[in-house]
Write a protein that holds these residues in place. Structure first.
Motif, PDB file in Angstrom:
ATOM      1  N   GLY A 221     -16.705 -39.173 -23.643  1.00 13.70           N
ATOM      2  CA  GLY A 221     -18.157 -39.023 -23.678  1.00 13.70           C
ATOM      3  C   GLY A 221     -18.555 -37.579 -23.918  1.00 13.70           C
ATOM      4  N   ARG A 222     -17.872 -36.674 -23.248  1.00 18.53           N
ATOM      5  CA  ARG A 222     -18.129 -35.249 -23.453  1.00 18.53           C
ATOM      6  C   ARG A 222     -17.747 -34.831 -24.881  1.00 18.53           C
ATOM      7  NH1 ARG A 222     -14.858 -31.868 -19.907  1.00 18.53           N
ATOM      8  NH2 ARG A 222     -16.237 -30.241 -20.679  1.00 18.53           N
ATOM      9  N   ALA A 223     -16.674 -35.427 -25.396  1.00 20.59           N
ATOM     10  CA  ALA A 223     -16.204 -35.075 -26.739  1.00 20.59           C
ATOM     11  C   ALA A 223     -17.242 -35.401 -27.801  1.00 20.59           C
ATOM     12  CB  ALA A 223     -14.894 -35.813 -27.047  1.00 20.59           C
ATOM     13  N   ARG A 224     -17.982 -36.496 -27.601  1.00 16.76           N
ATOM     14  CA  ARG A 224     -18.998 -36.858 -28.594  1.00 16.76           C
ATOM     15  C   ARG A 224     -20.055 -35.772 -28.716  1.00 16.76           C
ATOM     16  NH1 ARG A 224     -19.395 -39.073 -33.169  1.00 16.76           N
ATOM     17  NH2 ARG A 224     -17.911 -40.635 -32.377  1.00 16.76           N
ATOM     18  N   ILE A 225     -20.427 -35.136 -27.614  1.00 21.37           N
ATOM     19  CA  ILE A 225     -21.396 -34.035 -27.664  1.00 21.37           C
ATOM     20  C   ILE A 225     -20.764 -32.815 -28.313  1.00 21.37           C
ATOM     21  CG2 ILE A 225     -22.862 -32.510 -26.291  1.00 21.37           C
ATOM     22  CD1 ILE A 225     -23.790 -35.418 -26.459  1.00 21.37           C
ATOM     23  N   ASN A 226     -19.473 -32.611 -28.093  1.00 21.81           N
ATOM     24  CA  ASN A 226     -18.794 -31.489 -28.738  1.00 21.81           C
ATOM     25  C   ASN A 226     -18.819 -31.647 -30.252  1.00 21.81           C
ATOM     26  OD1 ASN A 226     -17.403 -29.000 -28.271  1.00 21.81           O
ATOM     27  ND2 ASN A 226     -15.475 -29.988 -28.833  1.00 21.81           N
ATOM     28  N   VAL A 227     -18.602 -32.872 -30.737  1.00 17.22           N
ATOM     29  CA  VAL A 227     -18.688 -33.142 -32.172  1.00 17.22           C
ATOM     30  C   VAL A 227     -20.113 -32.920 -32.674  1.00 17.22           C
ATOM     31  CG1 VAL A 227     -18.482 -34.934 -33.943  1.00 17.22           C
ATOM     32  CG2 VAL A 227     -16.739 -34.746 -32.161  1.00 17.22           C
ATOM     33  N   TYR A 228     -21.094 -33.315 -31.864  1.00 18.18           N
ATOM     34  CA  TYR A 228     -22.502 -33.132 -32.225  1.00 18.18           C
ATOM     35  C   TYR A 228     -22.822 -31.655 -32.485  1.00 18.18           C
ATOM     36  CZ  TYR A 228     -27.439 -32.223 -31.256  1.00 18.18           C
ATOM     37  OH  TYR A 228     -28.732 -31.752 -31.313  1.00 18.18           O
ATOM     38  N   PHE A 230     -21.032 -29.530 -33.868  1.00 18.76           N
ATOM     39  CA  PHE A 230     -20.571 -29.182 -35.219  1.00 18.76           C
ATOM     40  C   PHE A 230     -21.354 -29.938 -36.282  1.00 18.76           C
ATOM     41  CE2 PHE A 230     -16.967 -27.957 -32.625  1.00 18.76           C
ATOM     42  CZ  PHE A 230     -16.472 -26.830 -33.255  1.00 18.76           C
ATOM     43  N   PHE A 231     -21.633 -31.231 -36.001  1.00 17.98           N
ATOM     44  CA  PHE A 231     -22.285 -32.095 -36.978  1.00 17.98           C
ATOM     45  C   PHE A 231     -23.410 -32.887 -36.302  1.00 17.98           C
ATOM     46  CE2 PHE A 231     -17.810 -31.686 -38.309  1.00 17.98           C
ATOM     47  CZ  PHE A 231     -17.971 -31.146 -39.580  1.00 17.98           C
ATOM     48  N   PRO A 232     -24.586 -32.290 -36.118  1.00 18.79           N
ATOM     49  CA  PRO A 232     -25.684 -32.981 -35.430  1.00 18.79           C
ATOM     50  C   PRO A 232     -26.063 -34.313 -36.064  1.00 18.79           C
ATOM     51  CG  PRO A 232     -26.180 -30.651 -35.701  1.00 18.79           C
ATOM     52  CD  PRO A 232     -24.948 -30.921 -36.515  1.00 18.79           C
ATOM     53  N   GLN A 233     -25.936 -34.426 -37.382  1.00 22.13           N
ATOM     54  CA  GLN A 233     -26.336 -35.651 -38.072  1.00 22.13           C
ATOM     55  C   GLN A 233     -25.404 -36.814 -37.762  1.00 22.13           C
ATOM     56  OE1 GLN A 233     -24.953 -33.027 -39.425  1.00 22.13           O
ATOM     57  NE2 GLN A 233     -23.383 -33.621 -40.902  1.00 22.13           N
ATOM     58  N   GLN A 234     -24.258 -36.540 -37.159  1.00 23.80           N
ATOM     59  CA  GLN A 234     -23.296 -37.598 -36.869  1.00 23.80           C
ATOM     60  C   GLN A 234     -23.535 -38.267 -35.519  1.00 23.80           C
ATOM     61  OE1 GLN A 234     -20.946 -38.941 -38.770  1.00 23.80           O
ATOM     62  NE2 GLN A 234     -21.435 -37.621 -40.507  1.00 23.80           N
ATOM     63  N   LEU A 235     -24.531 -37.826 -34.788  1.00 22.07           N
ATOM     64  CA  LEU A 235     -24.873 -38.473 -33.516  1.00 22.07           C
ATOM     65  C   LEU A 235     -25.791 -39.650 -33.807  1.00 22.07           C
ATOM     66  CD1 LEU A 235     -24.395 -38.190 -30.461  1.00 22.07           C
ATOM     67  CD2 LEU A 235     -26.528 -36.901 -30.320  1.00 22.07           C
ATOM     68  N   LYS A 236     -25.238 -40.861 -33.688  1.00 15.91           N
ATOM     69  CA  LYS A 236     -25.958 -42.074 -34.044  1.00 15.91           C
ATOM     70  C   LYS A 236     -26.479 -42.794 -32.799  1.00 15.91           C
ATOM     71  CE  LYS A 236     -24.594 -41.376 -38.311  1.00 15.91           C
ATOM     72  NZ  LYS A 236     -25.519 -40.838 -39.327  1.00 15.91           N
ATOM     73  N   ALA A 237     -27.367 -43.755 -33.038  1.00 16.06           N
ATOM     74  CA  ALA A 237     -27.953 -44.518 -31.932  1.00 16.06           C
ATOM     75  C   ALA A 237     -26.884 -45.211 -31.092  1.00 16.06           C
ATOM     76  CB  ALA A 237     -28.951 -45.541 -32.477  1.00 16.06           C
ATOM     77  N   VAL A 238     -25.828 -45.703 -31.748  1.00 20.98           N
ATOM     78  CA  VAL A 238     -24.788 -46.427 -31.026  1.00 20.98           C
ATOM     79  C   VAL A 238     -24.090 -45.545 -29.994  1.00 20.98           C
ATOM     80  CG1 VAL A 238     -22.953 -45.906 -32.697  1.00 20.98           C
ATOM     81  CG2 VAL A 238     -22.828 -48.013 -31.338  1.00 20.98           C
ATOM     82  N   HIS A 239     -24.057 -44.251 -30.223  1.00 23.13           N
ATOM     83  CA  HIS A 239     -23.391 -43.349 -29.294  1.00 23.13           C
ATOM     84  C   HIS A 239     -24.166 -43.207 -27.986  1.00 23.13           C
ATOM     85  CE1 HIS A 239     -21.764 -41.617 -33.252  1.00 23.13           C
ATOM     86  NE2 HIS A 239     -20.837 -42.387 -32.732  1.00 23.13           N
ATOM     87  N   PHE A 240     -25.441 -43.592 -27.984  1.00 25.35           N
ATOM     88  CA  PHE A 240     -26.242 -43.542 -26.762  1.00 25.35           C
ATOM     89  C   PHE A 240     -26.085 -44.808 -25.914  1.00 25.35           C
ATOM     90  CE2 PHE A 240     -28.263 -40.368 -29.400  1.00 25.35           C
ATOM     91  CZ  PHE A 240     -28.706 -39.408 -28.513  1.00 25.35           C
TER      92      PHE A 240
END
Length: 322
Positions: A221-228, A230-240
């Protein structure tokens, strides 16, 4: 095609023994294996020695840097046309390399990923965890299938890249916390062709108990924010979704304690969700015990990921801390 199989290793000699045993059974023989000991206290030197003459195997020992930079260390020393990355807790089916070689010959991919599954020898808890991580009723269901949401991002437990990808994209630029997702997105951005090879399956042990599984998914879960970052556009609705599910659980508990009328509706929703997981796992695994454990695994997966996601979303996105 000559493959270089790359395996970072940290304090897991028994796991690497089992993985290497499966590699000796490969029907496709044109490959080397690089095992990189990443600063382990409990090393696998004796295990590696037992495979001399059985595999084209090279063993390296280095200071601890994490799995991402350890893979980079191997990339620099690999001789293959194509690099394949496995986690040390995987078992590889005998026809895996033949499947990959044949697939790349008919439909070239600059980078690929493959799905994971539970081996018959796994414990009921491991099978339940595997079910949860691949279930259509959790976010695991969007991994490793042809109908995934958005771009397909290979994960490092079962991932391959061509030498050309490494020469142009370089290696991993972060060593933990979503390093494989960041790398996949960067490969996409350079115009390389990436895809899933559905039959290139591995058996992935993951964690052996639910406490370890909770810690791993909290980290994811923390890793997904770390990726965000670098790439904010890759944070999708499904990740919430895991975070929303976690908040829903908390709201349901509170509403039951306070006796709000909405509690009845919340309980029904959770009951339906629970039954869907239970009966689907029962149908898939043919085991009531695994079905029961799958419910526990699914709730742990979603809440642990959700809490890790919310923790770093609050700290790194809202408060903008490093």
């Amino acid at each position: 095609m000559f493959f270089s199989i790359i395996i970072p290793l940290y304090n897991r000699p028994q796991e690497i023994k089992e993985l290497l045993e499966t590699l000796t059974l490969q029907t496709y023989k044109d490959f080397e294996v690089l095992v990189i000991e990443d600063g382990s206290i409990k090393d696998a030197a004796a295990v590696i020695k037992a495979f001399e003459g059985k595999l084209n195997l090279r063993y390296f020992v280095k200071a601890n840097e994490g799995q991402g930079f350890t893979r980079n260390y191997a990339f620099e020393r690999a001789k293959g046309d194509y690099f394949i990355i496995f986690d040390s807790d995987c078992l590889i089916p005998a026809h895996y390399l033949q499947i990959v070689n044949d697939s790349l010959a008919t439909n070239w991919l600059d980078a690929y990923g493959g799905p994971d599954d539970a081996h018959p020898s796994f414990t009921p808890t491991q099978k339940a965890i595997s079910y949860s991580m691949t279930s259509p009723f959790t976010t695991g269901g969007i991994r490793g299938n042809k109908k995934g949401i958005g771009q397909f991002h290979p994960r490092s437990f079962n991932m391959g890249i061509s030498r050309q990808v490494w020469e142009k994209a370089g290696g991993f630029i972060i060593t933990r916390l979503g390093e494989d997702i960041e790398y996949s997105i960067r490969i996409h951005s350079l115009g390389f062709k990436i895809g899933l090879i559905p039959d290139a399956k591995v058996y992935h042990k993951r964690r052996t108990n639910f406490l370890q599984f909770y810690k791993q998914l909290h980290f994811f879960g923390r890793a997904r924010i770390n990726v965000y970052k670098f790439f904010p556009q890759q944070l999708k609705a499904v990740h919430f979704f895991p975070a929303i599910f976690t908040l829903f659980i908390i709201f349901t508990i509170i509403s039951n304690i306070i006796s709000w009328p909405i509690a009845h509706v919340c309980n029904i929703v959770l009951a339906i969700f629970t039954l869907l997981i239970f009966f689907h796992s029962w149908w898939k695994n043919k085991s009531l015990k695994i079905a029961f454990l799958s419910v526990i695994a699914a709730f742990i997966q979603l809440t642990a990921y959700g809490l890790g996601f919310m923790q770093d979303f609050w700290k790194r996105v809202i408060l903008k801390k490093s």
